[in-house]
Design a protein around this motif. Structure first.
Motif, PDB file in Angstrom:
ATOM      1  N   LYS A 466       0.989  -1.197  -0.031  1.00 22.36           N
ATOM      2  CA  LYS A 466      -0.165  -0.026  -0.050  1.00 22.36           C
ATOM      3  C   LYS A 466       0.754   1.288   0.043  1.00 22.36           C
ATOM      4  O   LYS A 466       0.639   2.262  -0.580  1.00 22.36           O
ATOM      5  CB  LYS A 466      -0.923  -0.098   1.325  1.00 22.36           C
ATOM      6  N   ARG A 467       2.163   1.204   0.773  1.00 18.48           N
ATOM      7  CA  ARG A 467       2.864   2.469   0.701  1.00 18.48           C
ATOM      8  C   ARG A 467       4.029   2.415  -0.210  1.00 18.48           C
ATOM      9  O   ARG A 467       4.659   3.420  -0.198  1.00 18.48           O
ATOM     10  CB  ARG A 467       3.493   2.237   2.191  1.00 18.48           C
ATOM     11  N   CYS A 468       4.138   1.248  -0.888  1.00 21.60           N
ATOM     12  CA  CYS A 468       5.266   1.303  -1.977  1.00 21.60           C
ATOM     13  C   CYS A 468       4.956   2.160  -3.052  1.00 21.60           C
ATOM     14  O   CYS A 468       3.776   2.304  -3.585  1.00 21.60           O
ATOM     15  CB  CYS A 468       5.247  -0.199  -2.625  1.00 21.60           C
ATOM     16  N   ILE A 469       6.099   2.978  -3.449  1.00 20.18           N
ATOM     17  CA  ILE A 469       5.959   3.818  -4.549  1.00 20.18           C
ATOM     18  C   ILE A 469       6.328   3.345  -5.887  1.00 20.18           C
ATOM     19  O   ILE A 469       6.488   3.992  -6.709  1.00 20.18           O
ATOM     20  CB  ILE A 469       6.481   5.335  -4.173  1.00 20.18           C
ATOM     21  N   LYS A 470       6.839   1.898  -5.867  1.00 22.87           N
ATOM     22  CA  LYS A 470       7.433   1.204  -6.994  1.00 22.87           C
ATOM     23  C   LYS A 470       8.416   2.192  -7.787  1.00 22.87           C
ATOM     24  O   LYS A 470       8.635   2.187  -8.923  1.00 22.87           O
ATOM     25  CB  LYS A 470       6.224   1.367  -8.148  1.00 22.87           C
ATOM     26  N   CYS A 471       9.446   2.385  -6.872  1.00 19.35           N
ATOM     27  CA  CYS A 471      10.529   3.220  -7.615  1.00 19.35           C
ATOM     28  C   CYS A 471      11.654   2.123  -7.766  1.00 19.35           C
ATOM     29  O   CYS A 471      12.520   2.693  -8.738  1.00 19.35           O
ATOM     30  CB  CYS A 471      11.086   4.252  -6.447  1.00 19.35           C
ATOM     31  N   GLY A 472      11.478   1.008  -7.570  1.00 24.66           N
ATOM     32  CA  GLY A 472      12.468   0.098  -7.898  1.00 24.66           C
ATOM     33  C   GLY A 472      13.933   0.039  -7.176  1.00 24.66           C
ATOM     34  O   GLY A 472      14.748  -0.804  -7.568  1.00 24.66           O
ATOM     35  N   VAL A 473      14.083   0.845  -6.217  1.00 22.39           N
ATOM     36  CA  VAL A 473      15.385   1.123  -5.600  1.00 22.39           C
ATOM     37  C   VAL A 473      15.760  -0.606  -4.875  1.00 22.39           C
ATOM     38  O   VAL A 473      16.890  -0.851  -5.063  1.00 22.39           O
ATOM     39  CB  VAL A 473      15.621   2.092  -4.386  1.00 22.39           C
ATOM     40  N   CYS A 474      14.601  -0.925  -4.189  1.00 20.26           N
ATOM     41  CA  CYS A 474      15.050  -2.335  -3.382  1.00 20.26           C
ATOM     42  C   CYS A 474      15.379  -3.310  -4.635  1.00 20.26           C
ATOM     43  O   CYS A 474      16.303  -4.303  -4.584  1.00 20.26           O
ATOM     44  CB  CYS A 474      13.798  -2.816  -2.680  1.00 20.26           C
ATOM     45  N   PHE A 475      14.914  -3.295  -5.661  1.00 16.45           N
ATOM     46  CA  PHE A 475      15.061  -4.191  -6.656  1.00 16.45           C
ATOM     47  C   PHE A 475      16.435  -4.123  -7.307  1.00 16.45           C
ATOM     48  O   PHE A 475      17.053  -5.246  -7.495  1.00 16.45           O
ATOM     49  CB  PHE A 475      13.922  -4.080  -8.081  1.00 16.45           C
ATOM     50  N   SER A 476      16.929  -2.954  -7.116  1.00 20.82           N
ATOM     51  CA  SER A 476      18.368  -2.776  -7.932  1.00 20.82           C
ATOM     52  C   SER A 476      19.415  -2.958  -6.902  1.00 20.82           C
ATOM     53  O   SER A 476      20.456  -3.364  -7.089  1.00 20.82           O
ATOM     54  CB  SER A 476      18.489  -1.619  -8.598  1.00 20.82           C
ATOM     55  N   LYS A 477      19.186  -2.833  -5.405  1.00 24.36           N
ATOM     56  CA  LYS A 477      20.124  -2.920  -4.414  1.00 24.36           C
ATOM     57  C   LYS A 477      20.173  -4.151  -4.008  1.00 24.36           C
ATOM     58  O   LYS A 477      21.227  -4.502  -3.144  1.00 24.36           O
ATOM     59  CB  LYS A 477      19.686  -1.810  -3.425  1.00 24.36           C
ATOM     60  N   CYS A 478      19.152  -5.214  -3.782  1.00 21.84           N
ATOM     61  CA  CYS A 478      19.144  -6.468  -3.227  1.00 21.84           C
ATOM     62  C   CYS A 478      20.498  -7.229  -3.830  1.00 21.84           C
ATOM     63  O   CYS A 478      20.634  -7.506  -5.021  1.00 21.84           O
ATOM     64  CB  CYS A 478      18.007  -7.172  -3.715  1.00 21.84           C
ATOM     65  N   PRO A 479      21.425  -7.825  -2.915  1.00 25.11           N
ATOM     66  CA  PRO A 479      22.600  -8.190  -3.431  1.00 25.11           C
ATOM     67  C   PRO A 479      22.167  -9.880  -3.747  1.00 25.11           C
ATOM     68  O   PRO A 479      23.238 -10.504  -4.265  1.00 25.11           O
ATOM     69  CB  PRO A 479      23.588  -8.224  -2.023  1.00 25.11           C
ATOM     70  N   PHE A 480      21.178 -10.300  -3.542  1.00 26.44           N
ATOM     71  CA  PHE A 480      20.679 -11.691  -3.352  1.00 26.44           C
ATOM     72  C   PHE A 480      19.526 -12.113  -4.326  1.00 26.44           C
ATOM     73  O   PHE A 480      19.196 -13.018  -4.516  1.00 26.44           O
ATOM     74  CB  PHE A 480      20.163 -12.151  -1.997  1.00 26.44           C
ATOM     75  N   LYS A 481      19.334 -10.885  -5.233  1.00 23.36           N
ATOM     76  CA  LYS A 481      18.387 -11.113  -6.236  1.00 23.36           C
ATOM     77  C   LYS A 481      16.960 -11.536  -5.674  1.00 23.36           C
ATOM     78  O   LYS A 481      16.662 -12.630  -6.309  1.00 23.36           O
ATOM     79  CB  LYS A 481      18.760 -11.826  -7.390  1.00 23.36           C
ATOM     80  N   ALA A 482      16.747 -11.357  -4.543  1.00 20.18           N
ATOM     81  CA  ALA A 482      15.484 -12.073  -3.752  1.00 20.18           C
ATOM     82  C   ALA A 482      14.381 -10.938  -4.186  1.00 20.18           C
ATOM     83  O   ALA A 482      13.293 -11.566  -3.536  1.00 20.18           O
ATOM     84  CB  ALA A 482      15.590 -11.914  -2.277  1.00 20.18           C
ATOM     85  N   ILE A 483      14.518  -9.858  -4.912  1.00 21.48           N
ATOM     86  CA  ILE A 483      13.376  -9.169  -5.046  1.00 21.48           C
ATOM     87  C   ILE A 483      12.960  -9.414  -6.625  1.00 21.48           C
ATOM     88  O   ILE A 483      13.784  -9.100  -7.518  1.00 21.48           O
ATOM     89  CB  ILE A 483      13.611  -7.630  -4.585  1.00 21.48           C
ATOM     90  N   ILE A 484      11.572  -9.704  -6.941  1.00 19.98           N
ATOM     91  CA  ILE A 484      11.220  -9.578  -8.383  1.00 19.98           C
ATOM     92  C   ILE A 484      10.347  -8.576  -8.602  1.00 19.98           C
ATOM     93  O   ILE A 484       9.664  -7.939  -7.770  1.00 19.98           O
ATOM     94  CB  ILE A 484      10.721 -11.231  -8.574  1.00 19.98           C
ATOM     95  N   ARG A 485      10.314  -8.477 -10.040  1.00 17.74           N
ATOM     96  CA  ARG A 485       9.473  -7.384 -10.396  1.00 17.74           C
ATOM     97  C   ARG A 485       8.113  -7.948 -11.235  1.00 17.74           C
ATOM     98  O   ARG A 485       8.729  -8.915 -12.136  1.00 17.74           O
ATOM     99  CB  ARG A 485      10.157  -6.431 -11.329  1.00 17.74           C
ATOM    100  N   GLY A 486       7.101  -7.656 -10.958  1.00 17.74           N
ATOM    101  CA  GLY A 486       6.126  -8.287 -11.898  1.00 17.74           C
ATOM    102  C   GLY A 486       4.740  -7.580 -11.863  1.00 17.74           C
ATOM    103  O   GLY A 486       4.463  -6.589 -11.218  1.00 17.74           O
TER     104      GLY A 486
END
Lengths: 486, 168
Positions: A466-486
């Motif tokens: 609900k609060r996520c602004i979908k900026c994608g920072v977490c996606f690009s910073k995660c060192p373990f590729k544990a965040i997916i975009r979809g």
């Protein structure tokens, strides 16, 4: 860079643009002297016609025929105009010529003045280009001091003067009739053609108007002859073209290549390929009037006709390279935002039609589009093309029509699956943390600009959607590729 | 019956505009150059200035206003001391200019086209400045910043904040 041939850009970066002697040392003003003293007016026009030079501002109209029409028009007063209102986002070749070699434009305008029988030249230049303005003014002053402009040039009896006129930030002023209305001190609105400016132009007098890059070719043609110029380029599109290569390519900048060079040669051999080894998706040519050309046409030799056949156009020569991360629907929306804002409002198809196109595109990128919307885009786009008053409106649907044609799947993904394949339409993107891969390192939580990621150290983290602004920072910073975009 | 046009009261004197207009050899098409000059001197085109230009050139005020609103470079509102212009040309756009613009909105706490309450910063997005090789590009007054990423924004704002003392 061996595939490049520099004609329009021959002096840029080579001579000191603020010193007329540098220009003269490279043979500058020889062509003007040659035209005035050893060629008749008809000789000059004949040379231009045979050279095959076509308007570099985008439409590709034969320059010699323009000059001939203005020459034949009967009037006590004629004008030579230079269109330096380079407004296509992503194009900067005119700026480089004006800043790097201002005299070659001035000299060509004087040659044109001689050929058509005009004594006054005006350069319509963007106020956004202060350095170009400064150098043009220096060049004019220096040339006047040496008697190369003004009354009775070099004792020939031919008089010609040039002054500058500043645009005020309106894209439509690149259209020639709008530009002339602007020089007359009014709103830059276009009018129907014919009559063409060569017959009824500035202050209703016959006027020849060419773009900066067109003029930049003139002196070399007069000096070396049309046969020389004809050796470059293709049968229908003679000479070279300057492209402003930009976007996701390794070497950005201006390239000047013979007409008929392929996109692949420009983007890979000269441009050094795509940044970060990503995949090429499309090349956008012609700015807001052009279209997106996909990978399957990379080997098409580029000239005026082939680009139109591909649903794009030469335009002024902007070439923006896009990779797999660019959303083609988003790009179409970007250009429509531009044209809807820059539409002068005079004709209905452009004023209202483009706004409707933009609304539909916005709907699609926000996940509210339907398949029916795609049909509407197509039919409305075609109607605007057929009915708008000037070149701006007639070409404004091109970015949509070309992407619809080549990237229909991408549009379908947006309307059917409510999904943006390249992940740029933020409303259609969501991020999720995969519990099996998350190590609880807290990097995502610390980098999240709105602090919407929670979780204890070494435990799985969770994104508050609900609060996520979908900026994608977490996606690009995660060192373990544990965040997916979809 | 033709109606008498209402007399418009001319407020203030504008010697710079007078002088410039006088110096123009060709008064045809003088309107836009005169407006450029007025904006250069006063920073923006107030209603009073527009009325004065209309009076000086003998053109209807509606035409002056029509021209002023047609062209994006003419300001009808007072601008901040530092004009932050984020280029949204295509090359800048594909290299993330929208995120840079958002970072400025965040840092200055204003929206695009607004001016900060202290009158220091005006934020705008502009058309291609022709520096596509440096994309994304930001111009603050006449200074160009190339290859800007959102993390640079605070540094750029601070750089100009530190100049406030020098100007005052």
């Amino acid at each position: 860079m061996t595939r490049q041939i520099r004609i329009a850009l021959r002096n840029c970066g080579v001579i000191d643009p603020e010193n007329i002697n540098d220009y003269i040392a490279t043979g500058g003003y020889d062509a003007l002297a040659k035209a005035i003293f050893s060629m008749s007016q008809d000789d000059v026009i004949d040379t231009m016609k045979k050279s095959g030079l076509r308007g570099r501002g985008g439409a590709g109209f034969p320059t010699g025929i323009k000059w001939e029409t203005a020459r034949k028009a009967k009037s006590d007063k004629k004008y030579v105009l230079c269109n330096a209102d380079e407004g296509d986002p992503g194009a900067f070749m005119d700026r480089s010529v004006l800043e790097g070699d201002p005299h070659c434009v001035l000299e060509a305008m004087a040659i044109c003045g001689y050929a058509i029988g005009a004594s006054e030249g005006i350069i319509y230049v963007r106020a956004e280009y202060p350095l170009a303005v400064k150098r043009l003014q220096i060049a004019i002053d220096q040339a006047k001091e040496l008697g190369l402009f003004g009354e009775n040039i070099l004792g020939s009896g031919f008089s010609f003067d040039i002054r500058l006129y500043f645009g005020a930030g309106a894209f439509v002023c690149g259209e020639e009739t709008s530009l002339m209305n602007s020089v007359q001190g009014g709103r830059g609105e276009p009018r129907l053609k014919p009559p063409f400016p060569a017959n009824v132009g500035l202050w209703d007098k016959p006027t020849n108007i060419n773009n900066v890059e067109t003029y930049a070719n003139v002196t070399q043609i007069v000096r070396n002859g049309w046969e020389w110029y004809r050796q470059f380029g293709t049968e229908k599109s003679a000479g070279t073209k300057v492209f402003a290569l930009a976007g996701k390519v390794n070497n950005v900048g201006l390239v000047e290549v013979p007409m008929g060079t392929t996109l692949r040669e420009i983007i890979y051999d000269i441009g050094g390929g795509i940044q970060h080894h990503k995949k090429f998706k499309s090349a956008q040519t012609g700015g807001p009037s052009g279209g997106c050309i996909p990978a399957e046409h990379l080997d098409t030799p580029i000239d005026y006709e082939s680009l139109i056949a591909l649903g794009s156009m030469m335009g002024s020569g902007g070439m923006i390279v896009m990779d797999e991360d660019d959303c083609m629907v988003g790009i179409a929306k970007f250009y429509l935002t531009f044209t809807a804002e820059e539409s002068c409002g005079k004709c209905t198809p452009c004023r209202i039609g483009n706004m409707r196109l933009l609304e539909i595109l916005t709907r699609i990128t926000e996940g509210d589009g339907t398949e029916d919307d795609l049909k509407k885009l197509e039919s409305l786009g075609q109607t605007i093309k057929d009915t708008a008053l000037c070149g701006l409106g007639q070409s404004s649907p091109n970015p949509i029509l070309s992407t619809l044609h080549y990237f229909y799947d991408e549009y379908m993904a947006h309307v059917d699956e409510k999904r943006c394949p390249s992940g740029t339409c933020t409303k259609l993107v969501g991020y999720k943390i995969l519990p099996e891969k998350c190590t609880g390192c807290t990097v995502c939580a610390r980098n999240c600009p709105v602090n919407c990621i929670s979780g204890e150290r070494k435990k799985t983290h969770v994104i508050d959607q609900k609060r996520c602004i979908k900026c994608g920072v977490c996606f690009s910073k995660c060192p373990f590729k544990a965040i997916i975009r979809g | 019956m033709a109606q008498e046009a209402a007399e418009v009261e001319i407020k203030g004197s504008y010697p710079e505009i007078d002088e410039y207009y006088e110096s123009m050899p060709d008064k045809n098409g003088a309107l836009i150059p005169v407006m450029h000059k007025a904006q250069q001197v006063y920073g923006w085109l107030s209603e009073d200035v527009q009325l004065y230009i209309s009076h000086l050139l003998g053109v209807p005020a509606s035409k002056v206003y029509g021209v002023a609103t047609f062209y994006s470079l003419f300001n009808l509102e007072r601008k901040g001391k530092f004009r932050v212009n984020v280029c949204l040309g295509t090359a800048c756009y594909v290299r993330g200019a929208e995120k840079v613009l958002a970072a400025f909105e965040n840092e200055l706490d204003i929206k695009n086209t607004e001016t900060t309450k202290d009158g220091l910063f005006t934020l705008s997005s502009i058309r291609c400045v022709g520096a596509c090789g440096l994309a994304p590009v930001v111009m603050v007054n006449d200074k160009v910043f190339g290859r800007v990423n959102p993390d640079d924004v605070k540094r750029i704002v601070d750089e100009f904040l530190s100049k406030v003392g020098d100007i005052a």
